[in-house]
Design a protein around this motif. Structure first.
Motif, PDB file in Angstrom:
ATOM      1  N   THR A 483     -11.253  16.453  -1.830  1.00 38.47           N
ATOM      2  CA  THR A 483     -11.670  17.588  -2.657  1.00 38.47           C
ATOM      3  C   THR A 483     -13.015  17.381  -3.344  1.00 38.47           C
ATOM      4  O   THR A 483     -13.759  18.335  -3.551  1.00 38.47           O
ATOM      5  N   ASP A 484     -13.339  16.149  -3.681  1.00 43.44           N
ATOM      6  CA  ASP A 484     -14.535  15.908  -4.496  1.00 43.44           C
ATOM      7  C   ASP A 484     -15.571  15.021  -3.827  1.00 43.44           C
ATOM      8  O   ASP A 484     -16.670  14.845  -4.358  1.00 43.44           O
ATOM      9  N   GLY A 485     -15.234  14.449  -2.705  1.00 45.24           N
ATOM     10  CA  GLY A 485     -16.165  13.549  -2.026  1.00 45.24           C
ATOM     11  C   GLY A 485     -16.495  14.053  -0.636  1.00 45.24           C
ATOM     12  O   GLY A 485     -16.457  15.245  -0.362  1.00 45.24           O
ATOM     13  N   ASP A 486     -16.813  13.107   0.238  1.00 44.15           N
ATOM     14  CA  ASP A 486     -17.102  13.438   1.628  1.00 44.15           C
ATOM     15  C   ASP A 486     -16.342  12.459   2.510  1.00 44.15           C
ATOM     16  O   ASP A 486     -16.783  11.331   2.744  1.00 44.15           O
ATOM     17  N   PRO A 487     -15.167  12.858   2.987  1.00 45.04           N
ATOM     18  CA  PRO A 487     -14.318  11.921   3.727  1.00 45.04           C
ATOM     19  C   PRO A 487     -14.668  11.761   5.204  1.00 45.04           C
ATOM     20  O   PRO A 487     -14.068  10.919   5.885  1.00 45.04           O
ATOM     21  N   LEU A 488     -15.587  12.575   5.726  1.00 48.33           N
ATOM     22  CA  LEU A 488     -15.881  12.520   7.154  1.00 48.33           C
ATOM     23  C   LEU A 488     -16.320  11.117   7.564  1.00 48.33           C
ATOM     24  O   LEU A 488     -17.226  10.531   6.978  1.00 48.33           O
ATOM     25  N   GLY A 489     -15.632  10.564   8.553  1.00 47.02           N
ATOM     26  CA  GLY A 489     -15.948   9.234   9.043  1.00 47.02           C
ATOM     27  C   GLY A 489     -15.337   8.103   8.244  1.00 47.02           C
ATOM     28  O   GLY A 489     -15.512   6.932   8.607  1.00 47.02           O
ATOM     29  N   ARG A 490     -14.627   8.426   7.168  1.00 45.60           N
ATOM     30  CA  ARG A 490     -14.048   7.366   6.323  1.00 45.60           C
ATOM     31  C   ARG A 490     -12.784   6.789   6.968  1.00 45.60           C
ATOM     32  O   ARG A 490     -12.051   7.460   7.684  1.00 45.60           O
ATOM     33  N   ARG A 491     -12.505   5.530   6.656  1.00 39.77           N
ATOM     34  CA  ARG A 491     -11.335   4.856   7.187  1.00 39.77           C
ATOM     35  C   ARG A 491     -10.075   5.311   6.464  1.00 39.77           C
ATOM     36  O   ARG A 491     -10.066   5.513   5.240  1.00 39.77           O
ATOM     37  N   VAL A 492      -8.997   5.469   7.225  1.00 36.29           N
ATOM     38  CA  VAL A 492      -7.689   5.819   6.659  1.00 36.29           C
ATOM     39  C   VAL A 492      -6.604   5.034   7.378  1.00 36.29           C
ATOM     40  O   VAL A 492      -6.795   4.534   8.493  1.00 36.29           O
ATOM     41  N   ARG A 493      -5.442   4.937   6.721  1.00 37.35           N
ATOM     42  CA  ARG A 493      -4.242   4.381   7.335  1.00 37.35           C
ATOM     43  C   ARG A 493      -3.284   5.537   7.609  1.00 37.35           C
ATOM     44  O   ARG A 493      -3.194   6.478   6.822  1.00 37.35           O
ATOM     45  N   VAL A 494      -2.564   5.466   8.712  1.00 34.31           N
ATOM     46  CA  VAL A 494      -1.631   6.532   9.051  1.00 34.31           C
ATOM     47  C   VAL A 494      -0.308   5.936   9.494  1.00 34.31           C
ATOM     48  O   VAL A 494      -0.268   4.888  10.150  1.00 34.31           O
ATOM     49  N   ARG A 495       0.775   6.596   9.063  1.00 28.46           N
ATOM     50  CA  ARG A 495       2.129   6.178   9.445  1.00 28.46           C
ATOM     51  C   ARG A 495       2.896   7.379   9.942  1.00 28.46           C
ATOM     52  O   ARG A 495       2.706   8.501   9.451  1.00 28.46           O
ATOM     53  N   SER A 496       3.754   7.140  10.901  1.00 27.90           N
ATOM     54  CA  SER A 496       4.591   8.220  11.434  1.00 27.90           C
ATOM     55  C   SER A 496       5.992   8.148  10.834  1.00 27.90           C
ATOM     56  O   SER A 496       6.530   7.056  10.606  1.00 27.90           O
ATOM     57  N   PHE A 497       6.556   9.312  10.572  1.00 24.95           N
ATOM     58  CA  PHE A 497       7.918   9.441  10.057  1.00 24.95           C
ATOM     59  C   PHE A 497       8.641  10.503  10.886  1.00 24.95           C
ATOM     60  O   PHE A 497       8.010  11.207  11.689  1.00 24.95           O
ATOM     61  N   ASP A 498       9.925  10.646  10.663  1.00 24.95           N
ATOM     62  CA  ASP A 498      10.672  11.682  11.384  1.00 24.95           C
ATOM     63  C   ASP A 498      10.130  13.071  11.093  1.00 24.95           C
ATOM     64  O   ASP A 498      10.227  13.973  11.926  1.00 24.95           O
ATOM     65  N   TYR A 499       9.561  13.247   9.909  1.00 30.27           N
ATOM     66  CA  TYR A 499       9.069  14.550   9.494  1.00 30.27           C
ATOM     67  C   TYR A 499       7.570  14.712   9.719  1.00 30.27           C
ATOM     68  O   TYR A 499       6.972  15.703   9.284  1.00 30.27           O
TER      69      TYR A 499
END
Length: 506
Positions: A483-499
């Protein structure tokens, strides 16, 4: 020019509209709005005994029959024939088109081809929406009843939304046009090098001239000229809908509008006494579909739409510099940017990019907006004989694009190569998708839903193996970046769940 008598011509166009605050507001139903526009198109052609000669009618779906939304004030069981009955037409064929803003131009091209093939002589196309009236009476104790039952065959083509949604996308929050297009908009920004504030201003600069056109259009839902700062400054009345869109940059679907176009063969136009000064020819046309959303190599662009424009111009035998007027579908900025990027059109081109005022300001009449664009283009072509006008009609999530090139200059009907080009698109490269994503990656594009009690981020990213994933997030650190920065190209962690997938700041 010695024309084939089966050559199709547009001979009449009509529009109708009313606003809740109009002194003569009548709470017209969708059928009444479409009938008013259809009658205006018939009156516009200057012929006689036209309505009984109509052999084919084709209608665009309103919002309330385009999905799972109910019709709170009731509806016709056979919308096309309800309209036909009101104007005194008894066509042999009645069509209800699939969902999508490409529909009006697609139907003009399709039925023009039917006329050229000798399978039709007089065709009427129309659509309408009374969304503003439906919302106005939503909580009222006394309300109109728009229920109608009418007999007659109907070629109902279905909603046709199967390619546009999936359980996977819906479960990750892609449930509305602003959210979906916001993802595309931010993906395009990634290729411009602009920061969020700079890009927001670029969107405002694109749309500010549209508001001036809308302010002068008597059929506009919101006829108010606005400055760039008015469009992009977030206030209580111009709230953020989904990053990067404040309300005033979003298609305005709260309208009461109808529009129609009347097509004939040259032989029928002469037989019915339609003066040649009213004839406008479809010089070029094309209809193409983009690859499904998540497998597109570039989420910020739709090459198929640009190909459709190029093909329509090629069929017409002209270049982009020969076009005098444009109406480029403008539900959000990115569909306009897409054509400008691909065709080398400046966003401040002095020819202008709209004749209506655009969907956020003139109004986004459901699937029927581009019928208004066609009506305005036909009127412009009549006022400047020999010039060319181009209509670009967009549907889905930059999914379908239909193009028409119009002029009063006589021309024979010419087929396009859309089928061959579509095969090229379908065989093009795609991106692999990992539906159950676990690991690390980067943000490819994003938005933030604002329609829940808690802000929910939506991220499309690339895992380290290059595959694409879709996820949501309520992680405070990542939401702040979205909302307040620029996340394009930034690193993230992702996890999968049943939902579904959930991502977190890297």
């Amino acid at each position: 020019m010695n024309l084939d008598p089966r050559t199709p011509v547009i001979v009449g166009v009509g529009q109708a509209a009313e606003r809740i605050d109009d002194p003569d507001y009548r709470a017209m139903s969708p059928v009444e709005l479409a009938a008013a526009a259809a009658q205006a198109a018939i009156d516009d052609c200057g012929g006689s005994a036209v309505a009984p000669a109509v052999d084919t009618i084709a209608a665009l779906r309103q919002f309330e029959i385009s999905g799972i939304v109910n019709a709170p004030l009731g509806r016709s069981n056979n919308y096309p024939r309800s309209v036909a009955k009101r104007i005194g037409a008894e066509p042999a064929r009645a069509i209800l088109e699939i969902v999508g803003g490409q529909g009006p131009q697609h139907l003009v091209s399709e039925l023009a081809a039917e006329i050229a093939a000798g399978r039709s002589q007089v065709a009427l196309i129309f659509g309408s929406d009374a969304t503003s009236t439906l919302r106005h009476f939503a909580g009222a104790e006394t309300k109109p009843d728009f229920t109608e039952t009418i007999e007659g065959d109907l070629e109902d083509r279905g909603q046709g939304i199967e390619k546009l949604i999936s359980r996977y996308t819906v479960s990750h929050g892609l449930t509305s046009a602003p959210i979906q297009y916001a993802l595309l908009e931010n993906a395009r920004r990634a290729g411009t090098g602009l920061g969020p504030a700079e890009y927001l201003r670029a969107m405002g600069e694109l749309f500010a001239p549209f508001t001036k056109v809308a302010a002068g259009n008597p059929f506009s839902a919101a006829p108010t000229e606005r400055t760039v700062d008015e469009l992009i400054t977030v206030t209580e009345s111009n709230r953020m809908i989904a990053e990067p869109y404040p309300r005033l940059l979003v298609s305005r679907d709260q309208v009461n509008q109808g529009a129609a176009a009347l097509l004939m063969s040259v032989e029928a136009a002469r037989r019915l006494g339609v003066p040649e000064q009213y004839w406008v020819y479809l010089h070029g046309h094309a209809d193409l579909e983009e690859q499904s959303l998540l497998v597109r190599p570039d989420l910020g662009h739709a090459p198929s739409a640009v190909m459709a424009v190029r093909e329509a111009l090629a069929v017409a035998g002209i270049g982009i510099d020969d076009v005098a007027t444009f109406d480029l579908y403008s539900c959000f900025p990115v569909p306009v940017f897409n054509i400008c990027d691909g065709m080398g059109i400046a966003t401040d081109d002095p020819r202008g990019l709209t004749l209506t005022g655009g969907l956020p300001f003139f109004g986004g009449a459901g699937n029927n907006y581009s019928m208004h664009a066609i009506a305005e283009t036909v009127a412009q072509m009549r006022s400047a004989p020999g010039q060319f006008g181009l209509v670009g009609a967009n549907g889905g999530i930059l999914s379908k694009y239909s193009v028409g090139v119009y002029s009063t200059t006589p021309t024979e009907w010419k087929p396009d190569r859309s089928a061959r080009l579509q095969a090229q698109i379908d065989d093009g490269p795609t991106v692999s998708v990992t539906e159950n994503a676990d690991g690390t990656g980067t943000v490819e594009t994003y938005t933030v839903r604002r329609d829940d009690l808690r802000a929910t981020g939506i991220v499309i990213g690339r895992l380290d193996d290059g595959s694409r994933f879709l996820s949501t997030t309520e992680d405070d650190e990542l939401i702040a970046l979205l909302t307040d920065g620029d996340p394009l190209g930034r690193r993230v962690r992702v996890r999968s769940f049943d939902y579904g997938n959930r991502c977190f700041a890297g």
